[in-house]
Structure formats: structure tokens, C-alpha cells
Design an enzyme around this catalytic site. Structure first.
Site, PDB file in Angstrom:
ATOM      1  N   HIS A 264      -9.324  -3.836  -1.462  1.00 45.10           N
ATOM      2  CA  HIS A 264      -8.255  -3.153  -0.976  1.00 45.10           C
ATOM      3  C   HIS A 264      -8.469  -1.625  -0.982  1.00 45.10           C
ATOM      4  O   HIS A 264      -8.745  -0.887   0.158  1.00 45.10           O
ATOM      5  CB  HIS A 264      -6.697  -3.491  -1.590  1.00 45.10           C
ATOM      6  CG  HIS A 264      -5.555  -2.614  -0.726  1.00 45.10           C
ATOM      7  ND1 HIS A 264      -4.650  -3.281   0.058  1.00 45.10           N
ATOM      8  CD2 HIS A 264      -5.613  -1.328  -1.084  1.00 45.10           C
ATOM      9  CE1 HIS A 264      -4.015  -2.194   0.198  1.00 45.10           C
ATOM     10  NE2 HIS A 264      -4.133  -0.866  -0.163  1.00 45.10           N
ATOM     11  N   GLU A 265      -8.918  -1.217  -2.132  1.00 45.06           N
ATOM     12  CA  GLU A 265      -9.158   0.331  -2.176  1.00 45.06           C
ATOM     13  C   GLU A 265     -10.419   0.511  -1.521  1.00 45.06           C
ATOM     14  O   GLU A 265     -10.593   1.674  -0.931  1.00 45.06           O
ATOM     15  CB  GLU A 265      -9.277   0.531  -3.780  1.00 45.06           C
ATOM     16  CG  GLU A 265      -7.890   0.436  -4.588  1.00 45.06           C
ATOM     17  CD  GLU A 265      -6.884   0.918  -4.021  1.00 45.06           C
ATOM     18  OE1 GLU A 265      -6.948   1.978  -3.237  1.00 45.06           O
ATOM     19  OE2 GLU A 265      -5.601   0.435  -3.971  1.00 45.06           O
TER      20      GLU A 265
ATOM     21  N   HIS B 157     -10.153   1.275   2.072  1.00 48.31           N
ATOM     22  CA  HIS B 157      -9.689   2.489   2.538  1.00 48.31           C
ATOM     23  C   HIS B 157     -10.731   3.523   2.776  1.00 48.31           C
ATOM     24  O   HIS B 157     -10.631   4.591   3.746  1.00 48.31           O
ATOM     25  CB  HIS B 157      -8.891   3.223   1.274  1.00 48.31           C
ATOM     26  CG  HIS B 157      -7.388   2.914   1.104  1.00 48.31           C
ATOM     27  ND1 HIS B 157      -6.367   3.060   2.082  1.00 48.31           N
ATOM     28  CD2 HIS B 157      -6.735   2.035   0.408  1.00 48.31           C
ATOM     29  CE1 HIS B 157      -5.272   2.585   1.886  1.00 48.31           C
ATOM     30  NE2 HIS B 157      -5.390   2.123   0.760  1.00 48.31           N
TER      31      HIS B 157
ATOM     32  N   CYS C 281       0.646  -1.252  -0.072  1.00 44.86           N
ATOM     33  CA  CYS C 281      -0.011   0.095   0.051  1.00 44.86           C
ATOM     34  C   CYS C 281       0.933   1.395  -0.071  1.00 44.86           C
ATOM     35  O   CYS C 281       1.904   1.147   0.729  1.00 44.86           O
ATOM     36  CB  CYS C 281      -0.965   0.030   1.210  1.00 44.86           C
ATOM     37  SG  CYS C 281      -2.052   1.584   1.238  1.00 44.86           S
TER      38      CYS C 281
HETATM   39 NI    NI Z   1      -3.992   0.987  -0.226  1.00 45.82          NI
END
Ligand code: NI
Length: 178
Positions: free
Chosen positions: A141-142, A145, A99
Site C-alpha cells: 500500500h505504502e 503511493h 488510507c
Molecule cells: Ni495510504
């Protein structure tokens, strides 16, 4: 414009980002341009708006086929606003992640193998897709966030979490950054 990427420890990375209320505005276009510039500069596989300090539900991602990462299948370049994802089965698989907000580290993270995701493109057009494998991993993953979740929070086996150059002394085998 290339923006500073916030690093783990910054409380702004732990907040839930807000839905975008209006599409196709100069402010959103400028945000997306900055996200593109920043992701390319740091060679990320994806970037979420809160990583540059903007608490809105906007993510971009995309991976071209790269012979250095033969196992990472290409992911179409995508800009998506207000994304929503749903697992299409309970199956999970493990894979390496990095990341831009956690520079220099990699870890193995379990993710759903198959997901559906929806959202809007920058013009307000509907996006509806299914994804599996690395594509599904990048989206999960995104989108994490946007809910204030960084991948180390999902690591279960800390024997497989560490510094990239120690884990992968032959850097050509290092998995791509998200
Ligand atoms: Ni990331």
C-alpha cells in the site's frame, strides 16, 4: 511538525515520486520527523512522503498489536528510503484497507501474499526483508503511493468499498487505517 495530509483528488497524489539521492541529511531527517508526527496524530498504519506533498520515495509504517484489531498482526515500525519490492509468489489475498488520503472509507484490495522488499534506513543502512500477510499488505500500500497509486484504484469488488461507519457499524471491528 504535524503536516496536512493530501486527500484523493489532489493531483500530487498521482505522480511518481523521485529517488532520494543523499541520505542522512537534515532535510531527510526533518521530513521523517514530520511524517512520524503526522502518522501518529492521525493513527495511521503507514504514511508515504507524497501524502504530505513531498515527492520523494520515503515511507514509514508500523502497527503495534491492538486488541481492537485482533486480525492485524503487528508490523515492526520502519522508516525506509527508496524501497523496492518484489512478489515472492503469484499468490494474492484480499484484505480491508483504508488510507489517510481517503478518509472515512474502506475497501477490499487484492495484494501479493508474500513479498521481499529492500531499501535504506535513514542512516543509509541496507534493509532487506521478507514479509507476508498484513505486513506485506502495508508495504505494498505504502509503496503504491510512491508510484501515484491509491488503493481505490486496485479495488475490484465495489460491493466491498464504502464508508467505514456503514460497513462496520460496530466500530470496534473496523480495520485499521493505512
Ligand atoms: Ni495510504
Amino acid at each position: 511538525m504535524i503536516r496536512e495530509v493530501l486527500r484523493m483528488g489532489d493531483p500530487r497524489l498521482l505522480e511518481r515520486s523521485q529517488e532520494v539521492a543523499r541520505f542522512n541529511t537534515p532535510a531527510i531527517d526533518a521530513l521523517l520527523a514530520d511524517m512520524r508526527d503526522t502518522m501518529r496524530k492521525y493513527e495511521g498504519a503507514g504514511l508515504a512522503a507524497p501524502q504530505i506533498g513531498v515527492p520523494l520515495r520515503v515511507v514509514i509504517f508500523g502497527v503495534e498489536h491492538n486488541p481492537r484489531y485482533p486480525d492485524a498482526e503487528p508490523v515492526p515500525y520502519t522508516e525506509i528510503i527508496n524501497p523496492v519490492l518484489v512478489p515472492l509468489s503469484d499468490d494474492m489475498e484480499e484484505g480491508w484497507e483504508g488510507c489517510l488520503s481517503v478518509p472515512g472509507l474502506r475497501g477490499v484490495v487484492p495484494r501479493y501474499s508474500r513479498i521481499g522488499y529492500t531499501g535504506y534506513d535513514p542512516k543509509g543502512g541496507r534493509i532487506e526483508r521478507e514479509a507476508s500477510g498484513f505486513h506485506a499488505r502495508v508495504v505494498q500500500h505504502e509503496c503504491d503511493h510512491l508510484d501515484g497509486i491509491l488503493y481505490p484504484m486496485r479495488v475490484r469488488d465495489f460491493a466491498r468499498f464504502g464508508y467505514t461507519d456503514v460497513l462496520f457499524p460496530d466500530i470496534a471491528e473496523a480495520p485499521a487505517d493505512d
